[in-house]
Design an enzyme around this catalytic site. Structure first.
Site, PDB file in Angstrom:
ATOM      1  N   HIS A 159       0.793  -1.083   0.069  1.00  0.00           N
ATOM      2  CA  HIS A 159       0.065  -0.070   0.021  1.00  0.00           C
ATOM      3  C   HIS A 159       0.830   1.349  -0.033  1.00  0.00           C
ATOM      4  CE1 HIS A 159      -2.945   2.944   2.385  1.00  0.00           C
ATOM      5  NE2 HIS A 159      -3.413   2.749   1.205  1.00  0.00           N
ATOM      6  N   GLU A 178       0.270  -0.503  -4.766  1.00  0.00           N
ATOM      7  CA  GLU A 178      -0.595   0.131  -5.064  1.00  0.00           C
ATOM      8  C   GLU A 178      -0.015   1.795  -4.821  1.00  0.00           C
ATOM      9  OE1 GLU A 178      -4.101   2.902  -3.270  1.00  0.00           O
ATOM     10  OE2 GLU A 178      -1.860   2.511  -2.510  1.00  0.00           O
ATOM     11  N   ASP A 198      -0.982   6.352  -5.333  1.00  0.00           N
ATOM     12  CA  ASP A 198      -1.773   7.190  -5.504  1.00  0.00           C
ATOM     13  C   ASP A 198      -1.315   8.146  -6.710  1.00  0.00           C
ATOM     14  OD1 ASP A 198      -3.587   6.607  -3.409  1.00  0.00           O
ATOM     15  OD2 ASP A 198      -1.956   6.993  -2.152  1.00  0.00           O
ATOM     16  N   HIS A 229      -0.559  11.226  -2.019  1.00  0.00           N
ATOM     17  CA  HIS A 229      -1.935  10.924  -1.546  1.00  0.00           C
ATOM     18  C   HIS A 229      -2.880  12.457  -1.066  1.00  0.00           C
ATOM     19  CE1 HIS A 229      -4.701   9.792   1.600  1.00  0.00           C
ATOM     20  NE2 HIS A 229      -4.996   8.587   0.859  1.00  0.00           N
ATOM     21  N   GLU A 249      -4.128   3.835  -8.299  1.00  0.00           N
ATOM     22  CA  GLU A 249      -5.295   4.562  -7.646  1.00  0.00           C
ATOM     23  C   GLU A 249      -5.144   6.113  -8.405  1.00  0.00           C
ATOM     24  OE1 GLU A 249      -5.979   4.901  -3.257  1.00  0.00           O
ATOM     25  OE2 GLU A 249      -7.695   6.576  -3.857  1.00  0.00           O
TER      26      GLU A 249
HETATM   27  O1  G3P Z   1      -6.507   2.136  -3.062  1.00  0.00           O
HETATM   28  C1  G3P Z   1      -6.855   1.419  -1.723  1.00  0.00           C
HETATM   29  C2  G3P Z   1      -6.640   2.662  -0.872  1.00  0.00           C
HETATM   30  O2  G3P Z   1      -5.267   3.085  -1.026  1.00  0.00           O
HETATM   31  C3  G3P Z   1      -7.557   3.609  -0.674  1.00  0.00           C
HETATM   32  O3  G3P Z   1      -7.288   4.580   0.212  1.00  0.00           O
HETATM   33  O4  G3P Z   1      -6.768   6.767   1.252  1.00  0.00           O
HETATM   34  O5  G3P Z   1      -4.979   4.890   1.301  1.00  0.00           O
HETATM   35  O6  G3P Z   1      -5.705   5.921  -0.896  1.00  0.00           O
HETATM   36  P1  G3P Z   1      -6.237   5.643   0.494  1.00  0.00           P
HETATM   37 MG    MG Z   2      -4.637   4.924  -2.292  1.00  0.00          MG
END
Ligand code: G3P
Ligand code: MG
Length: 246
Positions: free
Chosen positions: A14, A41, A43, A56, A116
């Site tokens: 993440h 993953e 952002d 993020h 994302e």
């Molecule tokens: O994509 C899963 C997760 O990353 C979504 O929440 O706030 O961590 O980007 P966030």
């Molecule tokens: Mg995310």
């Protein structure tokens, strides 16, 4: 035919390995590979002058030594910021990476990715469009196709128009009552959601509908085990080593 991606592993790092390195940096991607992760993953959003970067928050303040809105700051300014020191002295000077730089690093490391799309408010359409266009142009054949997701239906729809061949996941903090319609509207093969409101019955319904189900953010081995027992396909974790050891 909805695009499914069966190559996505059960453990996804993440924001990179964000328990061990500053989130959404190349250092976090390298750490993910070092821990044995196969996918990350991260952002993706746009600077004020439309450079796609990994970031993020809407604001620069939490994860850099800069201040103010990402959407109001140009790349020339953002590229000079320190995105590592907030996390630890060992990461002093770690920069905010562009999406292009990240793709090149992932190719070097052999890491797949869930991209994302995380638009700044009011920039949903252009962020979905530009991120998907860049992925279409620059994603290497050596890696599995990137999986797109977004909390913004507008961004996902824009990405779909630009790169219809890329698999998509519907991303929600809580599964809405009309999930069937919303998944169908965006032709998504997966749902990504928080563990907080998820139940075994909901997972069964989602699986029954043919969706892959992936859950964030799972940093606890017992929680991961319970979710996999419900039939969840994958989890996003800041601490890949904890979950990979299961
Ligand atoms: O994509 C899963 C997760 O990353 C979504 O929440 O706030 O961590 O980007 P966030
Ligand atoms: Mg995310």
């Amino acid at each position: 035919m909805t695009l499914q991606d069966h190559r996505v592993p059960r453990i996804i790092c993440h924001r990179g390995a964000s328990g061990y390195a500053p989130e959404n940096t190349l250092a976090a991607m390298r750490k993910a590979a070092e821990l044995g992760g196969r996918w990350v993953e991260f952002d993706a959003k746009l600077t004020g002058d439309n450079h796609a970067i990994l970031f993020h928050d809407d604001d620069l303040d939490r994860t850099t030594d800069g201040h103010g809105k990402v959407a109001a700051t140009d790349w020339e300014t953002i590229r000079r910021l320190d995105a590592g020191s907030w996390f630890g002295g060992a990461f002093h000077g770690e920069p905010v990476p562009t999406l292009s730089e990240t793709i090149a690093e992932l190719a070097r490391l052999g890491l797949g990715a869930n991209v994302e799309i995380k638009p700044c408010p009011g920039r949903e359409e252009e962020t979905g469009h530009m991120v998907a266009a860049l992925l279409r142009e620059e994603w290497p054949d050596s890696l599995p196709a990137p999986l797109l997701s977004s909390f913004s239906a507008v961004s996902l729809a824009a990405a779909r128009r630009v790169a219809p061949g890329l698999p998509r996941a519907f991303l929600v903090s809580r599964i809405p009552a009309d999930w069937r319609d919303r998944v169908r509207d965006l032709d998504c093969g997966a749902i990504h959601t928080s563990h907080r409101h998820l139940t075994a019955d909901l997972v069964a319904d989602l699986k029954e509908a043919g969706l892959a189900v992936r859950v964030y953010t799972v940093n606890d081995r017992a929680l991961g085990g319970a979710l996999f027992a419900w039939g969840v396909d994958g989890v996003f974790t800041d601490f890949a080593d904890r979950l990979l050891a299961m």
